[in-house]
Structures are given as C-alpha cells and as structure tokens.
Design a protein around this motif. Sequence first.
Motif, short mmCIF file in Angstrom:
data_model
loop_
_atom_site.label_atom_id
_atom_site.label_comp_id
_atom_site.label_asym_id
_atom_site.label_seq_id
_atom_site.Cartn_x
_atom_site.Cartn_y
_atom_site.Cartn_z
N PRO A 1 1.09 -1.43 -0.23
CA PRO A 1 0.13 0.16 0.01
C PRO A 1 1.00 1.39 -0.05
CG PRO A 1 -0.35 -1.46 1.91
CD PRO A 1 0.56 -1.71 1.76
N ALA A 2 0.38 1.96 -0.44
CA ALA A 2 0.77 3.81 -0.49
C ALA A 2 -0.11 4.74 -0.15
CB ALA A 2 1.61 3.95 -1.54
N TYR A 3 0.41 6.13 -0.23
CA TYR A 3 -0.82 7.19 -0.67
C TYR A 3 -0.43 8.27 -0.20
CZ TYR A 3 1.26 8.52 4.16
OH TYR A 3 1.60 9.05 5.54
N GLY A 4 -1.16 9.04 -1.51
CA GLY A 4 -0.56 10.79 -1.92
C GLY A 4 -1.46 10.52 -2.61
N THR A 5 -1.09 11.99 -3.03
CA THR A 5 -2.51 12.88 -3.18
C THR A 5 -2.15 13.04 -5.43
OG1 THR A 5 -2.94 14.29 -1.59
CG2 THR A 5 -3.14 15.47 -3.71
N PHE A 6 -2.76 12.45 -6.04
CA PHE A 6 -2.91 13.11 -7.05
C PHE A 6 -3.04 13.94 -8.00
CE2 PHE A 6 -4.32 8.68 -6.93
CZ PHE A 6 -2.99 7.51 -6.90
N SER B 1 -5.00 6.34 -1.07
CA SER B 1 -4.45 4.91 -0.78
C SER B 1 -4.52 4.67 -1.67
CB SER B 1 -5.59 4.25 0.42
OG SER B 1 -5.34 5.29 1.94
N PHE B 2 -3.66 3.35 -2.14
CA PHE B 2 -3.54 3.14 -3.69
C PHE B 2 -2.70 1.95 -3.24
CE2 PHE B 2 -1.19 6.61 -3.76
CZ PHE B 2 0.07 6.55 -4.47
N VAL B 3 -2.08 0.88 -4.20
CA VAL B 3 -1.48 -0.13 -4.24
C VAL B 3 -0.48 -0.55 -5.40
CG1 VAL B 3 -1.74 -2.80 -4.43
CG2 VAL B 3 -3.19 -1.41 -3.37
N LEU B 4 0.34 -0.87 -4.97
CA LEU B 4 1.79 -0.48 -5.82
C LEU B 4 2.06 -2.24 -5.77
CD1 LEU B 4 4.27 2.32 -5.01
CD2 LEU B 4 2.18 2.34 -6.44
N GLN B 5 2.88 -2.45 -7.69
CA GLN B 5 2.92 -3.82 -7.54
C GLN B 5 4.37 -3.87 -8.42
OE1 GLN B 5 -0.68 -5.16 -9.94
NE2 GLN B 5 0.62 -3.70 -11.59
N SER B 6 5.02 -5.05 -7.69
CA SER B 6 6.35 -5.19 -8.60
C SER B 6 6.11 -6.91 -9.06
CB SER B 6 6.94 -5.17 -7.97
OG SER B 6 8.85 -5.56 -8.38
N SER B 7 6.78 -6.61 -9.92
CA SER B 7 6.04 -8.48 -10.91
C SER B 7 7.95 -8.77 -11.17
CB SER B 7 6.05 -8.60 -11.80
OG SER B 7 6.38 -7.87 -13.11
N ASP B 8 8.65 -8.41 -10.79
CA ASP B 8 10.16 -8.39 -11.04
C ASP B 8 11.50 -8.19 -9.99
OD1 ASP B 8 10.30 -5.62 -10.43
OD2 ASP B 8 11.14 -5.10 -12.62
N GLY B 9 10.46 -8.79 -8.71
CA GLY B 9 11.56 -9.08 -7.51
C GLY B 9 11.67 -7.52 -6.43
N SER C 1 -3.95 -0.76 -8.26
CA SER C 1 -4.76 -0.09 -7.97
C SER C 1 -5.22 1.13 -6.38
CB SER C 1 -6.10 -1.82 -7.89
OG SER C 1 -5.61 -2.00 -5.80
N VAL C 2 -6.49 1.62 -7.04
CA VAL C 2 -6.52 2.97 -6.22
C VAL C 2 -8.19 1.84 -5.28
CG1 VAL C 2 -7.07 5.02 -5.92
CG2 VAL C 2 -6.21 4.13 -7.60
N ILE C 3 -7.86 2.54 -3.87
CA ILE C 3 -8.71 1.49 -2.85
C ILE C 3 -10.00 3.04 -3.56
CG2 ILE C 3 -9.40 1.51 -0.61
CD1 ILE C 3 -6.46 0.56 -0.81
N GLU D 1 -3.00 5.91 5.63
CA GLU D 1 -2.24 5.42 5.98
C GLU D 1 -3.38 3.63 5.53
OE1 GLU D 1 -0.23 7.58 9.71
OE2 GLU D 1 -2.03 6.22 10.15
N VAL D 2 -2.42 2.22 5.54
CA VAL D 2 -3.06 1.40 5.16
C VAL D 2 -2.12 0.24 6.02
CG1 VAL D 2 -3.74 -0.16 3.59
CG2 VAL D 2 -3.97 1.81 2.59
N GLY D 3 -3.37 -0.32 7.00
CA GLY D 3 -3.35 -1.69 7.25
C GLY D 3 -3.99 -2.91 7.12
N TRP D 4 -3.52 -3.70 6.40
CA TRP D 4 -4.58 -4.58 5.55
C TRP D 4 -3.58 -6.68 5.98
CZ3 TRP D 4 -2.93 -4.28 -0.54
CH2 TRP D 4 -1.47 -4.43 -0.72
#
Length: 754
Positions: free
Chosen positions: A218-223, A231-239, A247-249, A259-262
């Motif tokens: 999870p991460a957060y910021g202002t677009f 609050s949004f989600v970042l992803q990595s497919s290369d380690g 995605s954006v929640i 802040e996100v707890g999950w």
Amino acid sequence: MRRSGKDLRTRIHYLGLGAAAGMLIMAGLVGSTAQGQGSLPLQGSGFVAGDGADPDSITSGAGSHWNVLNWGPGAPAAVPASYSINKVDGTGRTTRKILVSTQSNPDVASAASEVNLSTSEDSGLTFLHTERDQPATALNMTRMPDGSLLQIDFIPEWNAEHTGVDLLVRTSTDDGEHWKLQRAPVAMPEDHQLGPTPNGLRVHRRVLVLPGGTLIVPAYGTFVGERTSSSFVLQSSDGGETWSLRSVIPTADLGGSNEVGWTFTADNRLLAVLRGTVGGSPELFRSVSEDNGRTWTTARKLIGPDGAVLHGIYPDLVLQPNGTLLLATGRPDVRVLTSNDGTGEHWDSARTIFANYPSTGNNGRYDGTSGNTSMENVGAGRSIIFYDQCHVWGCGAYDEQFGVSASYVAAVTPGVGLIDVASKLIDKSASVSGSFAAPDRRFPEQRPAAAFDGSSAVGSEAVLVPRGSRPGTMVLKLDRSYPINRIGLMLGHGDAESADVAVSADGSNWKTVNRVRDRQDRAMRYTDVTASDVGYLKITGAKDRPTKITELQLYAAGIDTFENELPFAVPRGWTDAEHAWVTDVAADPAYSEFGGDHSRTALRLWDKWTDDNARITRPSPATDHQRASMSLGQTDTRAPLTIGVRGTAGGKPVTAWNFRLKAGTGSAPQQLEVNNGTGWVGLGALDEAIPLRTYRPVSIDATTDRATITIGSQTFETTTTMNAADQLAGLTFSTDEPAGYGGIYYLDNLSITG
C-alpha cells in the motif's frame, strides 16, 4: 474528567518509579482492566482474580507489558514499526526474530527519517541489541521466496529529472544484518500522476508476496488534479526492481485517506483498513478485495463493537493462525479490536492497551502515546503489540523521556484441551514420521515439527511429498491416548490444497474424520469429531504434488491442559480464583516456574501472603461418582496444598471431601491428611518425597461415602468426609489457611468425569 498537573505527578511518582514506569501504571488507571497484568504486575496493579471465561467461546484479552527500549530524557524514539521471521532455536522450537524500528526525527513532512532498529531473537521477550541511524525501517519489510529480506523506505525520492518517483528498496541476505540499496522507479499512468505530496508518495505498510512472486504494497499520496489524498496499491513483478500502480482504493464521498493496514482474512479475501484524513482522531474505513488487490469495494466506515464509527490512526492487522483477526489502532490511546470469525466484517471486542494523556484540554488528549502501533504474531492465538510512550510533539509532560513498550494481545478459540504437540516432539514423548520434503536452506523452519509450531508464516510448514504412486503422508504418534474431539488444520497459504485426516487408537486401524478438497486456507479451520481414544493421527496429502501442512492442532475432551488460554489469566471454566492463574514462561532454574507436564503451560497457585491464600475451583456437572486425574508439581511446600471435592447437600454447596498435602519434618516425605469437619486426620506419609520441579500423577476416585486418592503409585482410602453430600460437583484447590505462607503449586492435565 479534568486532571491537574498535581494529579498527574501524584500518579507518576506514587511508587517512586519515575516517569516511564508511571506511564505504565497509568495504563491500568486510565483504560485497562485487571485481567492481563502479567505474573509480575507493577505494585498497585490488581492481580487477576475471579472467574475465567466460557471455555466454549472465543475470548480475547491482553497480557504482560515490557520494554523494547526505555531511554533517559532527551533521547527520542517513537512510532514503532515491526517485522518478524521464523527461526529455529537451540532446543528445536520455532521462534520469531523480531525487528522493531523507531524514529528519532521531527514529525514533519520535510524531515528525513532517522531510524533506530531493535532486534529480538526470542519472539520479542528480550531486545538485547538496538542500533541508531540504521538504513532500514521495519515498516515495509517482507521475506522473499528465496529467503532474503526486502524493505522499502517510507519516503521515496524524486528521480533525477523530477518526473517520477523512485522507491528506495533494500535487500538483505543475512536476515537484516546488512542491506543493499537500489532505486526502483515507479511508473504511474497518465490519469494518476503524483502531485503535491513531498517526494510524491508515502509507502505504508507491509509488503505482501503473492503466489508467483508478485509484490504488492500500500501507499498514499495526492494525485494531480485532486484535493485529497488517496490510498493505493503498488505492484512489482520483478522482485522489487520496478513498480507500477495496481489499484486505487475508492473512498467515494468519505473524503481522503492515507495510512493502510491490511491482511488476508480467514475467508481468503484481502482486507484493507484506511485512515481518513479529517480531524485529529480521524475515522477509519474498510475495503475488501477478492482478487489480490486488483479491485476493491468502495470503502465504508469501520464500525466498532459498540456500534459507533471507529476513530484512529496507523491501523495494523494480524490474522492469527487460529483464525481470529486483530486490529491495532491508536489516537486516542492504544487499542486492539478482535474479529472472532477472522473476516473483519464485524468486530466483537475492543480493549485499551495503554493510555497516558496528561490532560483532556484541547490537544492534550493526544499527548503521551502517539497511538502509532505495530503487531507481530508469536503463537496460534497470541500476538505482541508495540507502542510508544510518547511522540516528539507530545512528551513534554514526561520530560522528553521516550520509550517503546510491548504487550501480549490474544484471542483464543473454543476448547481448553489443546495438546502441546510441539513440546512433546522436543522432549521426544511424541514423534512424527512420514514422507517429507528435503530440508530447505532458505527456510530452515520448514520441517515436520513446523506443523505444530503455532506459526502460519510462509516457510513454516511440514511439506508432504508423494513417493511414486503413493501420496505424501504424515503420522503423529502421541505420548498416550487422548479423547480427541476437535482438530484444527491449515493447509498451504491461500492456494488450493487437499488432504485427508484420519485417527487411530493403535496405529493400525484408521478412521477418516475429515476430507479437505481444494481448500484455500489463510488460517486454521476447526472440525469437531466424536470423542474417541486417539493415540495416532495421519494426514494423507495429494498424489500428484506436495502438500503443505501449515498448522495442526488437536484438542482432548474433558481435559484442562491450559495451552489454549489467554496469557497469565484465570483459566476458562474455572471460578473463584485468588492468586491462581495460568503461567506461561519457559522453565528456568533461576525462578520457580518450570513449565507444564511435557508442555509449556500450567495452572499455578502462588501464596506469598500471611493474610490470604491461593485458591481456585473447577466446577463440574453433579454426579454420584466423581473421578479426577491431574499432574501435580511444586516448588515451595511451606504452605500445604488442599484439594477439596465439592458437592451439594439439599441443593446447597458443601465440601464433601477435603485432603491436605503437608510438608514433612526436615527431609521427610509429605503427609496426606483428610478433614473430618472439625480438624485434620492423618492418612499416612508418602513413600518418598515429591521432588521439586517435577510432576507426579494424582487421582481422586470419590463417591458420597468413600474416596480413594492416589499420588504417584501410592493409594490412600478413606470414609472420613468433611460434610455429608448428595452429589459431587468439582474440585477446589487452595494453599490452606491464610496465615500459611510460601505455597507454590502447579496443576496440569486436569480431568474430571462422572
């Protein structure tokens, strides 16, 4: 209620313990309960007493508190974050290495992080090593499929062109001793460009590794173009080398979030709890994903057990191996909520762990602890919460004396007959055999015993492998037969797994009691079975692939083992306790406790008073013929132990039989006596003294007119009752008369039948 500065000083210095200890005292005065003060509470705290909870219900509570660090005035340390990995200690037991990071920097957006890192090698009991100015924080840390650690800084950096953000990603191949830094660019789509947040965004918190190796965090910021943060989600497919937006929640009309707890839930969904952005104590929201964080339900307000919207910050979630879900939050104070079914759809209990605000006026209500918390799981039904005593902006009342503390928080499932298989495997009174995967140097905790270690972490499993055309199997041989009536089982980690569970009295004739097909587990699921004598249990896995047995529990009907209890609490199903509670510390010759009988826990009676005794009662259904068995240990026999057989006469409670085990003169064996209603009458001396720190079997077979008590192999019979009774209904244990002093006794594996 308004508290003056004089009131505050009185509370802090009431015991002459100084500010930091005073803050812990205030935890009990402000919002805690007597339950869970621990085996050594601060002077003035109440000892646990009274009745235990319902043994057939889920029960939650808190336990002892201790320090991660407690520095002198003027040395900042606040905002704890944590991460843990499994290790195997010298005894063969799975333990947690826990990293707790704290911040020493000002709490402003422009400040660079200044990190202290404290390390525990024994599941959080001690933190013997703390280093300042460390590169890595525990906030966003995970264990990779190759066994290495990956960590992401809370604050990223703009790239050289100031056109995008680079995450600061660190990796370690030696469990966090040394770190290698790399900059990992984040690719954001055109319609979600990062805006005014300093350095673009904040990463918060807990990196998850999905099947196949994809990382999400999870991460957060202002677009750009938006007025509130998201609050949004970042992803990595290369380690972790490059990242993108997953995605954006959505929060719809609730306003912004940060802040996100999950965590994954017991029903294999991904639950996110979000901090709102309005107010000093903002509302918390919840959102759920059923596709590993690609899409989310529109967030809605999180409702607490009281039916009101929950306010707080810095949420953290832990799904315990037994399927209960914990939510930690703060501001106000430090609190933990429990979702009994592990889904987070509703919350069943809430508890204040710590509170030390110096005033209630204006922002003074939020001084003292900042409410920033973190949790780590350390057992099937037990976790540790970490919290600060005050933040850099709220510690003036305590002369800038900072500290980070820890407390047990727990939620236990129904059943008081949990068998401690892990301890029995260690002392070799039980054994396990089967077709297992070869040891994995990346995950040394992966081994047959891992199925019983209380951990649901990835890598801590028994892995069954097929042999030719035969499926993988595991056979557990117990130390004796038990009337098993409940089995908890977790397979894999959210991936589809299948297995059959069978039980046997002799290891030859098997009865299948559970068939699992393509089940996706995130925690144990429990199956109630008809109680029968079980000496062996067998799990048969798939024929065409390995099967991961992540966690396995066995429960015996009608036996109090004290293994599935809240820490240092009155055991469930017991009543009228005074100076008697469950003890759960490792055996050590430095102190009196020495564990249970081939297990970790026991019920302890502790008498260090000359005006009171230790006592506790285990009621049972009324019967004409009562049989009881137990294991009895002792470390101090100066005060005798009495065992009273409870009963009823004309509907009124009476003590039908009362036995007393009294120390002999000098080194002579103990004497057994029986009470005739007016005084004690000798039944005889034991053939040999019961050694200290050793368990002996004790049984009592009683009707209303005759009783037999057996200690070890020695039997005593009597017809001397204390009171006439129509029926018998349980046992009461005590350290005799209040004037007696120095009785410390331990009970384990108590069974009462009619």
